[in-house]
Design a protein around this motif. Structure first.
Motif, PDB file in Angstrom:
ATOM      1  N   CYS A   6       0.827  -1.199   0.000  1.00 20.46           N
ATOM      2  CA  CYS A   6       0.000   0.000   0.000  1.00 20.46           C
ATOM      3  C   CYS A   6       0.863   1.251   0.000  1.00 20.46           C
ATOM      4  O   CYS A   6       0.532   2.256  -0.614  1.00 20.46           O
TER       5      CYS A   6
ATOM      6  N   PHE B 209       1.878   1.773  -3.436  1.00 20.05           N
ATOM      7  CA  PHE B 209       0.792   2.231  -4.292  1.00 20.05           C
ATOM      8  C   PHE B 209       0.799   3.750  -4.434  1.00 20.05           C
ATOM      9  O   PHE B 209       0.575   4.287  -5.495  1.00 20.05           O
ATOM     10  N   ALA B 210       1.034   4.428  -3.340  1.00 22.33           N
ATOM     11  CA  ALA B 210       0.915   5.879  -3.322  1.00 22.33           C
ATOM     12  C   ALA B 210       2.103   6.573  -3.963  1.00 22.33           C
ATOM     13  O   ALA B 210       2.084   7.773  -4.172  1.00 22.33           O
ATOM     14  N   GLN B 211       3.155   5.790  -4.288  1.00 22.21           N
ATOM     15  CA  GLN B 211       4.386   6.413  -4.768  1.00 22.21           C
ATOM     16  C   GLN B 211       4.319   6.871  -6.219  1.00 22.21           C
ATOM     17  O   GLN B 211       5.003   7.823  -6.594  1.00 22.21           O
ATOM     18  N   TRP B 212       3.491   6.179  -7.067  1.00 20.46           N
ATOM     19  CA  TRP B 212       3.474   6.593  -8.467  1.00 20.46           C
ATOM     20  C   TRP B 212       2.410   7.649  -8.698  1.00 20.46           C
ATOM     21  O   TRP B 212       1.228   7.380  -8.646  1.00 20.46           O
ATOM     22  N   LYS B 213       2.848   8.843  -8.961  1.00 19.71           N
ATOM     23  CA  LYS B 213       1.973   9.950  -9.316  1.00 19.71           C
ATOM     24  C   LYS B 213       2.428  10.441 -10.686  1.00 19.71           C
ATOM     25  O   LYS B 213       3.444  11.148 -10.783  1.00 19.71           O
TER      26      LYS B 213
ATOM     27  N   LEU C  21      -6.052   8.731 -10.933  1.00 20.28           N
ATOM     28  CA  LEU C  21      -4.637   9.085 -11.059  1.00 20.28           C
ATOM     29  C   LEU C  21      -4.384  10.584 -10.964  1.00 20.28           C
ATOM     30  O   LEU C  21      -3.263  11.018 -10.707  1.00 20.28           O
TER      31      LEU C  21
ATOM     32  N   ASP D  11       5.984   0.261  -9.240  1.00 14.92           N
ATOM     33  CA  ASP D  11       4.976   1.087  -8.582  1.00 14.92           C
ATOM     34  C   ASP D  11       3.875   1.514  -9.548  1.00 14.92           C
ATOM     35  O   ASP D  11       2.745   1.779  -9.125  1.00 14.92           O
TER      36      ASP D  11
ATOM     37  N   LYS E 161       1.542  -1.607  -9.466  1.00 11.72           N
ATOM     38  CA  LYS E 161       0.868  -1.704  -8.178  1.00 11.72           C
ATOM     39  C   LYS E 161      -0.208  -0.616  -8.034  1.00 11.72           C
ATOM     40  O   LYS E 161      -1.278  -0.846  -7.465  1.00 11.72           O
ATOM     41  N   THR E 162       0.100   0.562  -8.551  1.00 11.89           N
ATOM     42  CA  THR E 162      -0.878   1.646  -8.476  1.00 11.89           C
ATOM     43  C   THR E 162      -2.124   1.311  -9.290  1.00 11.89           C
ATOM     44  O   THR E 162      -3.249   1.491  -8.825  1.00 11.89           O
TER      45      THR E 162
ATOM     46  N   LYS F 233      -4.225  -1.358  -7.642  1.00 12.90           N
ATOM     47  CA  LYS F 233      -5.030  -0.814  -6.544  1.00 12.90           C
ATOM     48  C   LYS F 233      -6.259  -0.075  -7.076  1.00 12.90           C
ATOM     49  O   LYS F 233      -7.363  -0.188  -6.534  1.00 12.90           O
ATOM     50  N   ILE F 234      -6.079   0.657  -8.158  1.00  7.65           N
ATOM     51  CA  ILE F 234      -7.216   1.360  -8.769  1.00  7.65           C
ATOM     52  C   ILE F 234      -8.236   0.349  -9.286  1.00  7.65           C
ATOM     53  O   ILE F 234      -9.446   0.543  -9.140  1.00  7.65           O
TER      54      ILE F 234
END
Length: 336
Positions: free
Chosen positions: A22, A25-29, A61, A265, A268-269, A272-273
């Motif tokens: 988790c 997950f938040a790392q790829w922007k 995203l 990432d 994984k992102t 999660k979506i």
């Protein structure tokens, strides 16, 4: 010291791994727009569902997704562009997984399912839709006419690996009928050809024919399946198995494909979506209900397993009919 039961320890380890994931997950922007290549013409089945999905992904995203239509070679040209792009997570593609899994067998592109991260949205079903000016009122009448006039009745499809062409190959294999194939650069142009009378019928997907069926500009004779289809605003389309006992066809899954080798990432992102948003998407559910598709989101190993029966059937049908250059079993697709 109090010992922890194995089941509890397994749960705790899983929880730690999940928590770690988790965090990733938040790392790829994404910092710039993502290019999503649709390897078919605008308006077709891939284009339709991809645009709905892209809008959902943009919300999750916080970044623009640019749809790039790049048709040609039955989807292979656009897919190659995504495969050859930099593996930075900013170039994806879309389409039917059964096409993705058979390019290598066709000799059009050296790639297979295991080269991709697969994210499925819907399962589509093909429909026999005839021009209303033709005399055919049911599937039996059409098949009888095809037997009486081998190679004369024209069928509009989106090319050799398309859903429509696959449907006619299945029908031909089951009945021995011969037809005249008229190929276009996408499902939408093929449907338009049948509506205009340029072709007698099309066997493209229900999602591509839905509006024309509701508008009575195409007459649906049967689903290319052993299951009926409830089309919103029309009613029930009977299955071809009513006419050809024992007839069946594997589900044709559509989705978005990201080449393996992109940063972890990114994957994984998107996973999660898919779990949190796409699996509950009201927009995609509405799309599926209105277009005659099955809402069936999945990803990872579940997606790979779901699509394989259609890939397997398609690859061997293409090879047995002489359309494929490479034996499927030599590229990891055993005979069913």
């Amino acid at each position: 010291m109090t010992s922890i039961p194995l089941s509890a320890r397994t749960f705790l380890v899983g929880g730690v791994l999940a928590a770690t994931a988790c965090g990733a997950f938040a790392q790829w922007k994404p910092t710039r727009p993502i290019n999503l290549i649709v390897p078919w013409a605008a308006g077709g089945s891939t284009d339709q569902v991809t645009r709905v999905t892209a809008a959902e992904l943009e919300k999750a995203l916080g970044q623009t997704i640019v749809i790039v239509n790049q048709p040609g070679a039955s989807g292979a040209i656009g897919t190659r562009s995504a495969l050859d792009a930099a593996r930075d997570g900013y170039t994806w593609t879309a389409g039917a997984a059964q096409d993705l899994g058979t390019y290598e067998t066709l000799g059009s592109l050296k790639t297979r399912l295991s080269d991709w991260n697969i994210f499925l949205t819907v399962a589509n079903i093909q429909v026999i839709g005839v021009n209303p000016n033709t005399p055919y009122q049911n599937a039996k009448q059409l098949l009888d006419a095809m037997k009486a006039q081998p190679g004369k009745i024209s069928v509009a499809t989106a090319g050799v690996t398309s859903a429509g062409h696959n449907a006619m190959d299945l029908i031909s294999k089951a009945t021995g009928v011969k037809y005249r194939d008229v190929s276009y650069d996408g499902g939408n142009p093929a449907v338009v050809a049948a509506v205009s009378g340029e072709a007698d019928l099309t066997t493209q997907l229900a999602v591509e024919q839905a509006d024309m069926i509701r508008g009575k500009r195409l007459r649906p004779l049967a689903t290319v399946s052993d299951k009926p289809l409830e089309l919103e605003g029309y009613g029930t389309i009977p299955p071809l198995s009513n006419t050809i006992p024992g007839f069946s066809a594997p589900a044709n899954y559509f989705g978005i494909f990201i080449p393996k080798g992109v940063p972890d990432d990114v994957v994984k992102t998107v996973e999660k979506i898919w779990a949190d948003d796409i699996s509950k998407s009201e927009a995609l559910k509405k799309y599926a209900a209105s277009r005659g598709a099955l809402f069936a989101p999945s990803y990872g190993e579940a997606a790979q397993k779901a699509v394989f029966p259609a890939v397997q059937a398609n690859a061997w049908m293409l090879f047995d009919s002489g359309k494929a250059k490479v034996s499927p079993d030599s590229v990891g697709i055993p005979k069913p």
